[in-house]
Design an enzyme around this catalytic site. Structure first.
Site, PDB file in Angstrom:
ATOM      1  N   ALA A  10       5.435   0.756  -2.092  1.00 27.00           N
ATOM      2  CA  ALA A  10       5.761   1.360  -0.792  1.00 27.00           C
ATOM      3  C   ALA A  10       5.052   2.685  -0.583  1.00 27.00           C
ATOM      4  O   ALA A  10       5.581   3.605   0.021  1.00 27.00           O
ATOM      5  CB  ALA A  10       7.264   1.562  -0.690  1.00 27.00           C
ATOM      6  N   ARG A  16      -0.914   0.688  11.216  1.00 28.48           N
ATOM      7  CA  ARG A  16      -0.814  -0.178  12.405  1.00 28.48           C
ATOM      8  C   ARG A  16       0.533  -0.025  13.134  1.00 28.48           C
ATOM      9  O   ARG A  16       0.693  -0.509  14.241  1.00 28.48           O
ATOM     10  CB  ARG A  16      -1.032  -1.643  12.008  1.00 28.48           C
ATOM     11  CG  ARG A  16      -2.507  -1.975  11.838  1.00 28.48           C
ATOM     12  CD  ARG A  16      -2.708  -3.367  11.284  1.00 28.48           C
ATOM     13  NE  ARG A  16      -2.386  -3.426   9.857  1.00 28.48           N
ATOM     14  CZ  ARG A  16      -2.346  -4.550   9.152  1.00 28.48           C
ATOM     15  NH1 ARG A  16      -2.559  -5.713   9.746  1.00 28.48           N
ATOM     16  NH2 ARG A  16      -2.066  -4.518   7.864  1.00 28.48           N
ATOM     17  N   GLU A 158      -9.017 -12.535  -2.565  1.00 29.60           N
ATOM     18  CA  GLU A 158      -8.698 -11.908  -1.277  1.00 29.60           C
ATOM     19  C   GLU A 158      -9.600 -12.464  -0.180  1.00 29.60           C
ATOM     20  O   GLU A 158     -10.737 -12.855  -0.436  1.00 29.60           O
ATOM     21  CB  GLU A 158      -8.886 -10.385  -1.383  1.00 29.60           C
ATOM     22  CG  GLU A 158      -7.918  -9.711  -2.324  1.00 29.60           C
ATOM     23  CD  GLU A 158      -6.464 -10.006  -1.975  1.00 29.60           C
ATOM     24  OE1 GLU A 158      -6.014  -9.635  -0.888  1.00 29.60           O
ATOM     25  OE2 GLU A 158      -5.785 -10.654  -2.802  1.00 29.60           O
TER      26      GLU A 158
HETATM   27  C1  UD1 Z   1      -1.812  -8.148  -0.898  1.00 27.99           C
HETATM   28  C2  UD1 Z   1      -2.411  -9.109  -1.906  1.00 27.99           C
HETATM   29  C3  UD1 Z   1      -2.713 -10.434  -1.232  1.00 27.99           C
HETATM   30  C4  UD1 Z   1      -1.452 -11.004  -0.617  1.00 27.99           C
HETATM   31  C5  UD1 Z   1      -0.817  -9.983   0.305  1.00 27.99           C
HETATM   32  C6  UD1 Z   1       0.557 -10.472   0.719  1.00 27.99           C
HETATM   33  C7  UD1 Z   1      -3.654  -7.740  -3.491  1.00 27.99           C
HETATM   34  C8  UD1 Z   1      -4.971  -7.293  -3.947  1.00 27.99           C
HETATM   35  N1  UD1 Z   1      -3.631  -8.546  -2.458  1.00 27.99           N
HETATM   36  O1  UD1 Z   1      -2.814  -7.914   0.074  1.00 27.99           O
HETATM   37  O2  UD1 Z   1      -3.258 -11.345  -2.153  1.00 27.99           O
HETATM   38  O3  UD1 Z   1      -1.729 -12.204   0.066  1.00 27.99           O
HETATM   39  O4  UD1 Z   1      -0.633  -8.712  -0.343  1.00 27.99           O
HETATM   40  O5  UD1 Z   1       1.094  -9.639   1.694  1.00 27.99           O
HETATM   41  O6  UD1 Z   1      -2.660  -7.358  -4.061  1.00 27.99           O
HETATM   42  N2  UD1 Z   1       0.419  -0.523  -1.626  1.00 27.99           N
HETATM   43  C9  UD1 Z   1       0.660   0.613  -2.344  1.00 27.99           C
HETATM   44  N3  UD1 Z   1      -0.390   1.271  -2.888  1.00 27.99           N
HETATM   45  C10 UD1 Z   1      -1.673   0.854  -2.743  1.00 27.99           C
HETATM   46  C11 UD1 Z   1      -1.897  -0.330  -1.998  1.00 27.99           C
HETATM   47  C12 UD1 Z   1      -0.836  -0.993  -1.459  1.00 27.99           C
HETATM   48  O7  UD1 Z   1       1.801   1.048  -2.502  1.00 27.99           O
HETATM   49  O8  UD1 Z   1      -2.571   1.509  -3.252  1.00 27.99           O
HETATM   50  C13 UD1 Z   1       1.557  -1.223  -1.040  1.00 27.99           C
HETATM   51  C14 UD1 Z   1       1.500  -1.233   0.467  1.00 27.99           C
HETATM   52  O9  UD1 Z   1       2.207  -0.118   0.996  1.00 27.99           O
HETATM   53  C15 UD1 Z   1       2.172  -2.558   0.802  1.00 27.99           C
HETATM   54  C16 UD1 Z   1       1.853  -3.444  -0.386  1.00 27.99           C
HETATM   55  O10 UD1 Z   1       1.484  -2.573  -1.435  1.00 27.99           O
HETATM   56  O11 UD1 Z   1       3.564  -2.432   0.883  1.00 27.99           O
HETATM   57  C17 UD1 Z   1       0.740  -4.454  -0.133  1.00 27.99           C
HETATM   58  O12 UD1 Z   1      -0.448  -3.776   0.147  1.00 27.99           O
HETATM   59  P1  UD1 Z   1      -1.465  -4.289   1.217  1.00 27.99           P
HETATM   60  O13 UD1 Z   1      -2.561  -3.318   1.349  1.00 27.99           O
HETATM   61  O14 UD1 Z   1      -0.760  -4.685   2.443  1.00 27.99           O
HETATM   62  O15 UD1 Z   1      -2.049  -5.594   0.491  1.00 27.99           O
HETATM   63  P2  UD1 Z   1      -2.748  -6.782   1.224  1.00 27.99           P
HETATM   64  O16 UD1 Z   1      -4.135  -6.407   1.521  1.00 27.99           O
HETATM   65  O17 UD1 Z   1      -1.929  -7.266   2.326  1.00 27.99           O
HETATM   66 MG    MG Z   2      -0.403  -6.398   3.620  1.00 29.57          MG
END
Ligand code: UD1
Ligand code: MG
Length: 460
Positions: A10, A16, A158
């Site tokens: 989180a 967005r 991805e």
């Molecule tokens: C990720 C998955 C993808 C999956 C999707 C499902 C990876 C590389 N990809 O992609 O395979 O289909 O979720 O929704 O994991 N977050 C952090 N710190 C970070 C990055 C993200 O806390 O550095 C948190 C975000 O706030 C979010 C969650 O992790 O709650 C998912 O991150 P997001 O960037 O949405 O991943 P996706 O690109 O959607």
């Molecule tokens: Mg996502």
């Protein structure tokens, strides 16, 4: 039983949402977004949870500060990817954790039942990692799940890194995982960011597991809607609608009637007794408790209140932090501001406003009245248009009206003032001095009738 800890990602801002508020703190059905997956994880049996926070972490911490559950925090100062986020969480896992349940803070629709079922399958299979998957006709944007001939998971690719052929795969990564803790701790240290987004992908730990000859399996969610994340306000509204639908359904199953459940807005944490009827357009928030056999009329707004059995709240009434005993009647169009305790069978009628009052059993204020900072006994009648003048421009003052007093219409009670029991206040009286018990209080300018006055005026 193996010790199970959750890691909830989180740290992201959620750009967005186009909001000054971090995404996971936007409320849905009475709780911030992140409260839903965290609650589901605990309900599914995790012993502790580590929340990976970054943007507006003080807000997330603030919310969980009051909770009694075992929640701790790992700070990810820079969002370098999901793998990096989990790496930040590892040192904060509670001692003795065997299995880590990883989920995202922006998937409020995931249920405890689904998480629990996945954990069970994971533990029974002996897999190192189990990933939750879903099948979508349009899988755009999600990581695609690659599988070997034996059905085990070999990799997750991805969208931005996938080949055309891989993009045609409809089984996607839901972003929820059960992973062996010891394996995960080592694997996240070895991740790199050599990919299209230059991020540390959590999903890349699968390649490491496969390379070590470990088993990675998938758990396909029965209802793919559960895994849909909230990215913008359209999805926020849609997810909130689904959560409210679940709350309403549970209440109806337990014996509450809803004339039109799609138009009833009830927060998580509200309880309602059986045979209570809820009309359309009703909003009930906070830790409100409503008894059995009540009727909540159209457009009523009730927050953080207790309402006793058999009470009737008529259309358009607003009740804030009130305590209503049994068979109380409110409205239509009444406003109970915070701090009112109304004993059994009290009646507050149309266009009455109350604030910080105690009103005894069976007392009535049926029309057009303001009662603030007052103690009112039992069996009191408050006439139409009565006003407690509680504010002198500097301070608030108290009004006491003892049992069985009859207050006529259009009376002002200039506080501080006390009306003794069984007295009668004549209509139109301005009460400025205490009234002894069993008395009549009357203050009126004697009426003068000037006969023929109108005719004389007309002739000039
Ligand atoms: C990720 C998955 C993808 C999956 C999707 C499902 C990876 C590389 N990809 O992609 O395979 O289909 O979720 O929704 O994991 N977050 C952090 N710190 C970070 C990055 C993200 O806390 O550095 C948190 C975000 O706030 C979010 C969650 O992790 O709650 C998912 O991150 P997001 O960037 O949405 O991943 P996706 O690109 O959607
Ligand atoms: Mg996502």
């Amino acid at each position: 039983m193996a010790k199970l800890s959750a890691v909830v990602l989180a740290a992201g801002m959620g750009t967005r949402m186009k909001s000054a508020l971090v995404k996971v703190m936007h409320p849905l059905a009475g709780a911030p977004m992140i409260a839903w997956p965290v609650a589901a994880a605990f309900e599914a049996g995790v012993d502790a949870a580590v929340l990976v926070v970054g943007h507006q972490q003080e807000k997330v911490r603030g919310y969980f500060a009051q909770g009694e559950k075992e929640v701790s925090f790992a700070v990810q100062a820079e969002q370098l990817g999901t793998g990096h986020a989990v790496r930040c969480a590892m040192p904060h896992l509670s001692a003795g954790t065997d299995t880590v349940l990883i989920l995202c803070g922006d998937t409020p629709l995931l249920t405890a039942a689904t998480l629990g079922a996945m954990v069970k399958v994971h533990e029974a299979s002996g897999a190192t990692l189990t990933v939750m998957t879903a099948r979508f006709a349009n899988p755009f944007g999600y990581g695609r799940v690659l599988k070997g001939d034996d059905g085990s998971v070999t990799a997750i690719v991805e969208e931005k890194d996938a080949s055309d052929e891989e993009r045609r795969i409809q089984e996607v990564n839901a972003g929820v995982y059960c992973v062996d803790r010891a394996f995960l701790a080592e694997a996240v240290e070895k991740l790199d960011a050599n990919n299209a987004q230059a991020e540390y992908y959590l999903t890349d730990v699968i390649k490491q597991a496969v390379g070590q000859g470990r088993k990675c399996l998938s758990y396909t969610v029965a209802d793919p809607a559960e895994i849909s994340g909230v990215n913008d306000r359209v999805q926020l509204a849609e997810s909130a609608r689904i959560l409210r639908g679940r709350i309403n359904r549970e209440l109806m199953v337990s014996g509450v009637t809803m004339i039109d459940p799609a138009a009833v807005y009830i927060d998580r944490g509200v309880t309602i007794g059986r045979d209570t009827v809820i009309h359309p357009g009703v909003t009930i928030t906070g830790q409100t408790v409503i008894g059995e056999g009540c009727e909540i009329g159209q457009g009523a707004v009730i927050s953080a209140s207790r309402i006793g059995d058999g009470s009737v709240i008529k259309a358009g009434s607003v009740i804030e932090e009130g305590h209503l005993h049994e068979e109380v009647q409110i409205g239509p169009m009444a406003h109970l501001r915070p701090g009112c305790e109304l004993m059994a069978k009290v009646k507050i009628g149309n266009f009455v406003e109350t604030k910080k009052i105690v009103m005894g059993k069976g007392s009535k204020a049926s029309h057009l009245t303001y009662l603030g900072d007052a103690t009112i006994g039992t069996g009191v009648n408050i006439g139409c248009g009565t006003i407690t003048c509680n504010y002198d421009g500097v301070k608030k003052h108290h009004t006491t009206i003892e049992d069985d007093v009859f207050v006529g219409s259009d009376v002002q009670l200039v506080a501080p003032v006390k009306v003794g029991r069984n007295s009668l206040i004549a209509a139109g009286t301005t009460v400025t001095i205490d009234v002894p018990p069993d008395s009549l209080a009357i203050s009126r300018t004697p009426q003068v009738n000037k006969e023929g006055w109108k005719l004389r005026k007309g002739k000039g």
